[in-house]
Motif scaffolding. Structure first.
Motif, PDB file in Angstrom:
ATOM      1  N   ALA A  98     -14.054  -2.918 -11.284  1.00  9.15           N
ATOM      2  CA  ALA A  98     -12.848  -3.073 -12.102  1.00  9.15           C
ATOM      3  C   ALA A  98     -11.863  -1.933 -11.828  1.00  9.15           C
ATOM      4  O   ALA A  98     -10.643  -2.146 -11.743  1.00  9.15           O
ATOM      5  CB  ALA A  98     -13.223  -3.099 -13.583  1.00  9.15           C
ATOM      6  N   LEU A  99     -12.382  -0.708 -11.673  1.00 10.06           N
ATOM      7  CA  LEU A  99     -11.526   0.440 -11.364  1.00 10.06           C
ATOM      8  C   LEU A  99     -10.913   0.299  -9.972  1.00 10.06           C
ATOM      9  O   LEU A  99      -9.731   0.614  -9.770  1.00 10.06           O
ATOM     10  CB  LEU A  99     -12.333   1.738 -11.457  1.00 10.06           C
ATOM     11  N   LYS A 100     -11.716  -0.168  -9.003  1.00  8.57           N
ATOM     12  CA  LYS A 100     -11.191  -0.373  -7.660  1.00  8.57           C
ATOM     13  C   LYS A 100     -10.112  -1.455  -7.664  1.00  8.57           C
ATOM     14  O   LYS A 100      -9.111  -1.353  -6.941  1.00  8.57           O
ATOM     15  CB  LYS A 100     -12.322  -0.787  -6.706  1.00  8.57           C
ATOM     16  N   HIS A 101     -10.310  -2.478  -8.482  1.00 10.73           N
ATOM     17  CA  HIS A 101      -9.308  -3.548  -8.580  1.00 10.73           C
ATOM     18  C   HIS A 101      -7.993  -2.999  -9.107  1.00 10.73           C
ATOM     19  O   HIS A 101      -6.915  -3.314  -8.587  1.00 10.73           O
ATOM     20  CB  HIS A 101      -9.836  -4.656  -9.485  1.00 10.73           C
ATOM     21  N   LYS A 127      -2.311  -1.510  -7.741  1.00  9.24           N
ATOM     22  CA  LYS A 127      -1.206  -0.551  -7.641  1.00  9.24           C
ATOM     23  C   LYS A 127      -0.748  -0.401  -6.193  1.00  9.24           C
ATOM     24  O   LYS A 127       0.456  -0.365  -5.901  1.00  9.24           O
ATOM     25  CB  LYS A 127      -1.645   0.802  -8.203  1.00  9.24           C
ATOM     26  N   LEU A 128      -1.720  -0.324  -5.280  1.00  6.01           N
ATOM     27  CA  LEU A 128      -1.379  -0.169  -3.862  1.00  6.01           C
ATOM     28  C   LEU A 128      -0.664  -1.413  -3.326  1.00  6.01           C
ATOM     29  O   LEU A 128       0.331  -1.299  -2.597  1.00  6.01           O
ATOM     30  CB  LEU A 128      -2.641   0.108  -3.051  1.00  6.01           C
ATOM     31  N   TRP A 129      -1.164  -2.592  -3.689  1.00  7.69           N
ATOM     32  CA  TRP A 129      -0.508  -3.816  -3.209  1.00  7.69           C
ATOM     33  C   TRP A 129       0.830  -4.026  -3.897  1.00  7.69           C
ATOM     34  O   TRP A 129       1.768  -4.556  -3.288  1.00  7.69           O
ATOM     35  CB  TRP A 129      -1.421  -5.025  -3.413  1.00  7.69           C
ATOM     36  N   GLY A 130       0.935  -3.593  -5.143  1.00  7.89           N
ATOM     37  CA  GLY A 130       2.236  -3.660  -5.815  1.00  7.89           C
ATOM     38  C   GLY A 130       3.259  -2.796  -5.103  1.00  7.89           C
ATOM     39  O   GLY A 130       4.425  -3.197  -4.929  1.00  7.89           O
ATOM     40  N   ALA A 177      -1.921   1.603   3.468  1.00 10.15           N
ATOM     41  CA  ALA A 177      -2.761   2.136   2.381  1.00 10.15           C
ATOM     42  C   ALA A 177      -3.442   1.003   1.622  1.00 10.15           C
ATOM     43  O   ALA A 177      -4.625   1.101   1.259  1.00 10.15           O
ATOM     44  CB  ALA A 177      -1.902   2.965   1.441  1.00 10.15           C
ATOM     45  N   ALA A 178      -2.733  -0.102   1.390  1.00 13.07           N
ATOM     46  CA  ALA A 178      -3.303  -1.239   0.668  1.00 13.07           C
ATOM     47  C   ALA A 178      -4.393  -1.921   1.491  1.00 13.07           C
ATOM     48  O   ALA A 178      -5.461  -2.283   0.966  1.00 13.07           O
ATOM     49  CB  ALA A 178      -2.198  -2.231   0.309  1.00 13.07           C
ATOM     50  N   GLN A 179      -4.138  -2.087   2.769  1.00 17.23           N
ATOM     51  CA  GLN A 179      -5.141  -2.723   3.630  1.00 17.23           C
ATOM     52  C   GLN A 179      -6.395  -1.844   3.759  1.00 17.23           C
ATOM     53  O   GLN A 179      -7.518  -2.351   3.786  1.00 17.23           O
ATOM     54  CB  GLN A 179      -4.539  -3.000   5.007  1.00 17.23           C
ATOM     55  N   GLN A 180      -6.185  -0.537   3.845  1.00 18.51           N
ATOM     56  CA  GLN A 180      -7.330   0.381   3.942  1.00 18.51           C
ATOM     57  C   GLN A 180      -8.148   0.348   2.658  1.00 18.51           C
ATOM     58  O   GLN A 180      -9.381   0.469   2.687  1.00 18.51           O
ATOM     59  CB  GLN A 180      -6.837   1.807   4.218  1.00 18.51           C
ATOM     60  N   TRP A 181      -7.480   0.190   1.520  1.00 15.25           N
ATOM     61  CA  TRP A 181      -8.199   0.050   0.248  1.00 15.25           C
ATOM     62  C   TRP A 181      -9.157  -1.134   0.309  1.00 15.25           C
ATOM     63  O   TRP A 181     -10.319  -1.029  -0.125  1.00 15.25           O
ATOM     64  CB  TRP A 181      -7.200  -0.152  -0.891  1.00 15.25           C
ATOM     65  N   LEU A 195     -10.952   7.145 -12.145  1.00 18.53           N
ATOM     66  CA  LEU A 195     -10.440   7.364 -13.507  1.00 18.53           C
ATOM     67  C   LEU A 195      -9.439   8.506 -13.527  1.00 18.53           C
ATOM     68  O   LEU A 195      -8.415   8.451 -14.211  1.00 18.53           O
ATOM     69  CB  LEU A 195     -11.603   7.665 -14.461  1.00 18.53           C
ATOM     70  N   HIS A 196      -9.751   9.556 -12.762  1.00 20.33           N
ATOM     71  CA  HIS A 196      -8.838  10.701 -12.699  1.00 20.33           C
ATOM     72  C   HIS A 196      -7.505  10.286 -12.070  1.00 20.33           C
ATOM     73  O   HIS A 196      -6.434  10.648 -12.549  1.00 20.33           O
ATOM     74  CB  HIS A 196      -9.480  11.825 -11.881  1.00 20.33           C
ATOM     75  N   LEU A 197      -7.582   9.485 -10.989  1.00 18.37           N
ATOM     76  CA  LEU A 197      -6.366   9.041 -10.313  1.00 18.37           C
ATOM     77  C   LEU A 197      -5.552   8.078 -11.162  1.00 18.37           C
ATOM     78  O   LEU A 197      -4.334   7.961 -10.994  1.00 18.37           O
ATOM     79  CB  LEU A 197      -6.736   8.363  -8.987  1.00 18.37           C
ATOM     80  N   ALA A 198      -6.246   7.371 -12.083  1.00 20.00           N
ATOM     81  CA  ALA A 198      -5.561   6.377 -12.913  1.00 20.00           C
ATOM     82  C   ALA A 198      -4.727   7.011 -14.016  1.00 20.00           C
ATOM     83  O   ALA A 198      -3.898   6.339 -14.636  1.00 20.00           O
ATOM     84  CB  ALA A 198      -6.584   5.424 -13.536  1.00 20.00           C
ATOM     85  N   ARG A 199      -4.922   8.315 -14.249  1.00 17.91           N
ATOM     86  CA  ARG A 199      -4.131   8.976 -15.294  1.00 17.91           C
ATOM     87  C   ARG A 199      -2.661   9.040 -14.876  1.00 17.91           C
ATOM     88  O   ARG A 199      -2.346   9.184 -13.694  1.00 17.91           O
ATOM     89  CB  ARG A 199      -4.646  10.396 -15.518  1.00 17.91           C
TER      90      ARG A 199
END
Length: 207
Positions: free
Chosen positions: A117-120, A125-128, A151-155, A184-188
């Motif tokens: 769920a966190l990866k999604h 965000k990357l694809w947006g 970056a989105a494709q690498q994700w 979680l840290h990056l999502a802040r």
């Protein structure tokens, strides 16, 4: 008189013994047999319950693996996807749905569901960013769209590798937990990743 009473008592005991011993010979084995049968029935019922539970767990694991395989199949299309050439909305919905199905089949304490769920969230965000990146913006001497798309494709590629490793048993729970904490840290909330970058207009794109 005493002899008569003694004889009667003796005779009564013999008679009583003649009755009790055969009855006991029937009752005692019967009682033992009933108790043994009850224990055997309880063991059989317990074994049947355990077997049903094991079969249900196996079926749940099989469905979870199948659902996980579907997540990977959907993710694979994102590795080379370009939002400039296809409509991504159907693919994004398929990914969200496949993750939801996978999470529905795994045990509640399976950390891979929360990690996915966190990866999604990170991927959306990357694809947006890739879908909305303007053609005219240059960041650090590179057009923004190819950078955001890469970056989105690498994700997608990284997510496939880690998640397929989990399904195979090669990725540990500690690895998912550590990456989940980083996510979680990056999502802040924080400043844009492009904040402070040198931004100019592409040659020939001035109004």
């Amino acid at each position: 008189m005493d002899e008569i009473w003694a004889w009667a008592a003796d005779d009564g005991l013999r008679l009583l013994g003649d009755i009790i011993i055969p009855v006991a010979a029937i009752l005692i084995p019967t009682i033992i047999a009933v108790r043994v049968a009850r224990r055997e029935r309880e063991r059989a019922e317990s074994a049947a319950v355990e077997e049903r539970a094991a079969r249900a767990a196996d079926e749940q694991r099989a469905r979870a693996l199948a659902a996980g395989g579907n997540v990977i199949s959907v993710l694979a299309s994102f590795v080379s996807m370009n939002p400039r050439t296809i409509d991504m909305h159907g693919h994004l919905a398929a990914l969200r749905g496949s993750i939801a199905v996978y999470r529905a089949w795994i045990p509640i304490d399976d950390i891979s569901g929360d990690w996915l769920a966190l990866k999604h969230t990170q991927g959306m965000k990357l694809w947006g960013a890739a879908m909305t990146a303007p053609d005219v913006t240059i960041v650090n001497d590179q057009p923004l769209f190819p950078v955001a798309l890469s970056a989105a494709q690498q994700w997608a590629q990284d997510t496939i590798e880690t998640f397929s490793g989990w399904l195979r048993g090669d990725t540990s729970e500690a690895q998912l937990s550590e990456e989940g904490a980083d996510l979680l840290h990056l999502a802040r909330p924080r400043p844009s990743q492009w904040a402070g970058a040198e931004t100019t207009e592409a040659p020939g794109q001035h109004p």
